[in-house]
Design a protein around this motif. Structure first.
Motif, short mmCIF file in Angstrom:
data_model
loop_
_atom_site.label_atom_id
_atom_site.label_comp_id
_atom_site.label_asym_id
_atom_site.label_seq_id
_atom_site.Cartn_x
_atom_site.Cartn_y
_atom_site.Cartn_z
N MET A 1 39.03 28.42 39.06
CA MET A 1 38.62 29.82 39.04
C MET A 1 37.97 30.23 40.36
N ALA A 2 37.36 29.27 41.06
CA ALA A 2 36.66 29.60 42.30
C ALA A 2 37.61 30.15 43.35
N ASN A 3 37.11 31.08 44.15
CA ASN A 3 37.83 31.64 45.29
C ASN A 3 39.04 32.48 44.93
N LYS A 4 39.14 32.95 43.70
CA LYS A 4 40.17 33.90 43.32
C LYS A 4 39.62 35.31 43.57
N ARG A 5 40.07 35.90 44.65
CA ARG A 5 39.55 37.19 45.06
C ARG A 5 40.24 38.32 44.27
N VAL A 6 39.43 39.13 43.63
CA VAL A 6 39.95 40.24 42.83
C VAL A 6 39.57 41.55 43.50
N ALA A 7 40.56 42.32 43.87
CA ALA A 7 40.32 43.66 44.41
C ALA A 7 40.38 44.67 43.26
N ILE A 8 39.32 45.43 43.10
CA ILE A 8 39.27 46.49 42.09
C ILE A 8 39.47 47.81 42.82
N LEU A 9 40.50 48.54 42.43
CA LEU A 9 40.90 49.75 43.13
C LEU A 9 40.56 50.96 42.27
N HIS A 84 47.22 48.86 50.96
CA HIS A 84 46.42 48.57 52.14
C HIS A 84 45.33 47.50 51.94
N VAL A 85 45.15 47.05 50.72
CA VAL A 85 44.10 46.08 50.42
C VAL A 85 44.73 44.70 50.18
N ASP A 86 44.06 43.65 50.64
CA ASP A 86 44.55 42.29 50.45
C ASP A 86 43.58 41.49 49.58
N ALA A 87 44.13 40.81 48.57
CA ALA A 87 43.35 39.96 47.68
C ALA A 87 44.30 39.00 46.99
N TYR A 116 51.65 32.39 37.78
CA TYR A 116 51.31 33.51 38.65
C TYR A 116 51.62 33.26 40.13
N GLN A 117 51.78 32.01 40.53
CA GLN A 117 52.02 31.71 41.94
C GLN A 117 53.46 31.97 42.38
N SER A 118 54.36 32.09 41.42
CA SER A 118 55.76 32.28 41.80
C SER A 118 56.45 33.41 41.04
N GLU A 119 55.80 33.99 40.04
CA GLU A 119 56.44 35.02 39.22
C GLU A 119 55.60 36.29 39.22
N PRO A 120 56.23 37.46 39.35
CA PRO A 120 55.47 38.71 39.25
C PRO A 120 54.89 38.86 37.84
N ILE A 121 53.56 39.06 37.78
CA ILE A 121 52.88 39.12 36.48
C ILE A 121 51.99 40.35 36.41
N CYS A 161 44.02 51.29 33.74
CA CYS A 161 42.64 50.82 33.87
C CYS A 161 42.40 49.50 33.15
N THR A 162 43.43 48.93 32.51
CA THR A 162 43.31 47.60 31.90
C THR A 162 44.14 46.56 32.64
N MET A 163 44.83 46.93 33.69
CA MET A 163 45.79 46.05 34.33
C MET A 163 45.16 45.09 35.33
N LEU A 164 45.76 43.91 35.41
CA LEU A 164 45.52 42.94 36.48
C LEU A 164 46.88 42.46 36.94
N ILE A 165 47.17 42.57 38.24
CA ILE A 165 48.48 42.14 38.75
C ILE A 165 48.28 41.12 39.86
N ASN A 166 49.32 40.33 40.10
CA ASN A 166 49.24 39.30 41.13
C ASN A 166 49.94 39.75 42.41
N GLN A 167 49.83 38.91 43.43
CA GLN A 167 50.39 39.25 44.74
C GLN A 167 51.91 39.30 44.69
#
Length: 321
Positions: A1-9, A84-87, A116-121, A161-167
């Motif tokens: 869990m450590a170092n997982k940067r979450v950008a809240i937009l 424009h934001v990176d996380a 999550y590292q290889s699939e759009p989620i 407002c409930t979503m979390l998406i990956n890179q």
């Protein structure tokens, strides 16, 4: 869990009444490795001053466009932030809700259970509906939920407002190619792309107090009651507008992704998107039979096909707009 940067937009517009409460709920999150980026969309009230105050108090809060405040509309505003934001992961916040303290933590845990590292989620959660004073216990979705592409095309149940998406999902959104006038809301577009090329995952937990106060851009979902159905039959203007939105977003998906979409998904976006160019009542009836509008009930499927036949000119006029 450590170092997982979450950008809240967060996108704001004349939100002085509830903005402070919402920011406080984010500051109180049990998961701390987040950064809140707030873009103001041209507020005329004290919203910019409130954003500046919190940005000075907490280094995890950034006034994204402090020196370039202008109105773009809610969809462009959120997508501008996202592009424009990176996380590592990205969440979206309205200006007037209240986040439960484990919202980020539980959403992130659900994401980390996925590939999550290889699939759009896209992970999304339930909501607790409250009034302006945060009173209320009604749950919005429950088991009234769907994640397949055809159903999401005709009716989105993924609330931004409930979503979390990956890179990986962000990487395929094609910000620079989207005609934002055609996609209505960012959450619908993102959910459709996730459903087509990856996965939409539901956390059946209300992680947010979803404030209903009369000024929401999008409010509570309507249920399929007899009264609501009668209302829809006698008040067809909003239904016609929803039909146009479906056709617009289908056309935009076809324009950007085309045959990269999986087979049935492509058939839906291609044939429904093409209704802006051609079609007549008989053609539209045949389309409704061959590729039925994916509503939650047979009545809903019939009603959408009925609208396509009766208001065919609405669809052909889209190309002229």
């Amino acid at each position: 869990m450590a170092n997982k940067r979450v950008a809240i937009l967060m996108s704001t517009y004349n939100g002085e009444d509830y903005l402070g409460e919402q920011i406080e709920s984010i500051i109180k999150q049990s998961y701390h490795d987040w950064h809140l980026y707030i873009r103001d969309d041209g507020s005329k009230d004290q919203t910019p001053a409130i954003i500046e105050k919190y940005a000075k108090q907490d280094e995890r809060i950034t006034f994204f466009n402090k020196d370039n405040v202008k109105n773009k509309g809610i969809t462009r505003s959120f997508m501008d932030l996202l592009s424009h934001v990176d996380a590592d992961f990205y969440m979206f916040s309205d200006q007037d809700d209240y986040w439960k303290e484990d919202k980020v933590l539980h959403s992130l845990n659900k994401m980390l259970e996925q590939n999550y590292q290889s699939e759009p989620i896209c992970v999304h959660t339930d909501l607790q509906i409250v009034d302006a004073d945060l009173h209320g216990s009604e749950i919005m979705n429950g088991d009234y939920i769907w994640h397949d592409f055809p159903h999401l095309l005709f009716c989105n149940c993924v609330t931004g407002c409930t979503m979390l998406i990956n890179q990986q999902l962000k990487n395929i959104l094609h910000f620079d190619r989207i005609n934002y006038d055609q996609i209505y809301l960012h959450d619908w577009w993102i959910a459709l792309v996730a459903a087509a090329f990856g996965k939409v995952v539901y956390l059946e937990e209300a992680t947010i107090l979803y404030r209903q106060h009369g000024n929401n851009v999008v409010g509570e979902n309507e249920k399929n009651t007899l009264g609501h159905l009668l209302y829809r039959v006698t008040h067809q203007v909003p239904e016609r507008e929803h039909m146009r939105r479906v056709v617009r977003i289908a056309h935009e998906l076809d324009t950007i992704y085309g045959k990269k979409l999986p087979g049935l998904d492509y058939q839906y976006v291609h044939h429904y998107g093409n209704l802006i160019y051609d079609g007549n009542p008989l053609h539209n009836l045949k389309l409704g039979i061959k590729l039925p509008p994916q509503r939650m009930t047979p009545k809903g499927k019939f009603f959408f096909t009925y609208l396509m036949m009766l208001y065919n000119s609405d669809l052909k006029n889209i190309a002229k707009e």
